[in-house]
Scaffold this motif. Structure first.
Motif, PDB file in Angstrom:
ATOM      1  N   VAL A 132      -3.581   7.096   8.424  1.00 47.17           N
ATOM      2  CA  VAL A 132      -4.154   5.815   7.988  1.00 47.17           C
ATOM      3  C   VAL A 132      -3.017   4.809   7.882  1.00 47.17           C
ATOM      4  CG1 VAL A 132      -5.454   4.622   6.188  1.00 47.17           C
ATOM      5  CG2 VAL A 132      -5.983   7.004   6.730  1.00 47.17           C
ATOM      6  N   VAL A 147      -8.151  -1.181   8.908  1.00 49.88           N
ATOM      7  CA  VAL A 147      -7.524  -1.001   7.604  1.00 49.88           C
ATOM      8  C   VAL A 147      -6.722  -2.252   7.259  1.00 49.88           C
ATOM      9  CG1 VAL A 147      -5.860   0.368   6.280  1.00 49.88           C
ATOM     10  CG2 VAL A 147      -7.407   1.497   7.906  1.00 49.88           C
ATOM     11  N   CYS A 150      -3.077  -0.037   2.681  1.00 43.20           N
ATOM     12  CA  CYS A 150      -3.286   1.389   2.412  1.00 43.20           C
ATOM     13  C   CYS A 150      -2.090   1.982   1.680  1.00 43.20           C
ATOM     14  CB  CYS A 150      -3.542   2.154   3.714  1.00 43.20           C
ATOM     15  SG  CYS A 150      -2.164   2.136   4.879  1.00 43.20           S
ATOM     16  N   PHE A 155      -7.214   2.933   0.534  1.00 45.35           N
ATOM     17  CA  PHE A 155      -7.080   1.894   1.545  1.00 45.35           C
ATOM     18  C   PHE A 155      -8.201   0.880   1.354  1.00 45.35           C
ATOM     19  CE2 PHE A 155      -9.828   5.116   3.435  1.00 45.35           C
ATOM     20  CZ  PHE A 155     -10.841   4.375   4.018  1.00 45.35           C
TER      21      PHE A 155
END
Length: 236
Positions: A132, A147, A150, A155
């Motif tokens: 991520v 995203v 994060c 996130f």
């Protein structure tokens, strides 16, 4: 293979438990006139195979493995789900590459208005932190999202108005669990680095693990990918 662009929602019209497994009947908001038995449809981001269908419904079977890794087991008759039919060669790849194989569950921590958009903050298992990244892609209940920020256990994503009305996101509340699939490209990078990091470093980093020595010319490009950089990003 999917893109994370939800075609429409559907409703669970029947749920039959089968000894730790389950058969669902789902009524989608789109016609299935050109559907064929055996094709794949993503239900809340989970790839399921169509057992049988008509223009107005389809049935699909979820194994115990699928139920253990996703939220499908908690679905009830009347639940609204996100639906996407499989990608065809020649289709526009408007979202990102989504396999329909759920990695883990993420939990809604908060929803905050930002203009007409909504910023959603999620918690997720730490072991997926290296997959991520800011401005990377993630699929949540099958929705392709970018995203924003994060960390190792949380996130945020931004939900635009069209996504709010087109998907089941409109039912998300704090504490709600969603199916999460990380970017498949990140998974392969992580696997390669975990399997044989020294040889990969040798190919990427001058002078590392027996790799080529740095170029003598000051005009040569020097890679910014260092061991420290990879450690910081969670790849080693």
């Amino acid at each position: 293979m999917f893109t994370g662009l939800i075609q429409a929602t559907g409703r669970i019209t029947r749920k039959e438990d089968r000894g730790g497994e389950c058969r669902f009947t789902i009524a989608p908001e789109f016609s299935l006139a050109d559907c064929v038995d055996g094709e794949s449809i993503a239900v809340n981001g989970t790839c399921l195979s169509v057992e049988r269908h008509s223009d107005a419904f389809f049935s699909a079977y979820a194994s115990g493995e699928t139920l253990s890794r996703t939220t499908l087991g908690s679905l009830t008759v009347g639940t609204v789900v996100n639906l996407e039919r499989a990608l065809r060669l020649g289709d526009r790849l408007g979202g990102h590459i989504v396999a329909g194989h759920v990695d883990c569950l993420a939990t809604v921590e908060s929803l905050s208005p930002a203009g007409q958009s909504v910023v959603c903050r999620f918690s997720y298992p730490r072991e997926y932190a290296s997959e991520v990244i800011p401005k990377g892609s993630v699929a949540l209940d099958g929705i392709s999202l970018t995203v924003n920020e994060c960390a190792d256990t949380w996130f945020t994503v931004n939900i635009i108005p069209d996504t709010q009305t087109r998907t089941s996101m409109r039912y998300w509340r704090p504490g709600h669990s969603v199916n999460m699939e990380t970017d498949v490209l990140g998974k392969y990078v992580r696997r390669c680095l975990a399997h044989d990091p020294q040889n990969i470093l040798a190919a990427m980093l001058p002078g590392e693990a027996g790799g080529p020595a740095p170029a003598s010319s000051t005009n040569e490009h020097t890679s910014s990918i260092t061991r420290e950089f990879l450690l910081e990003k969670g790849f080693l």
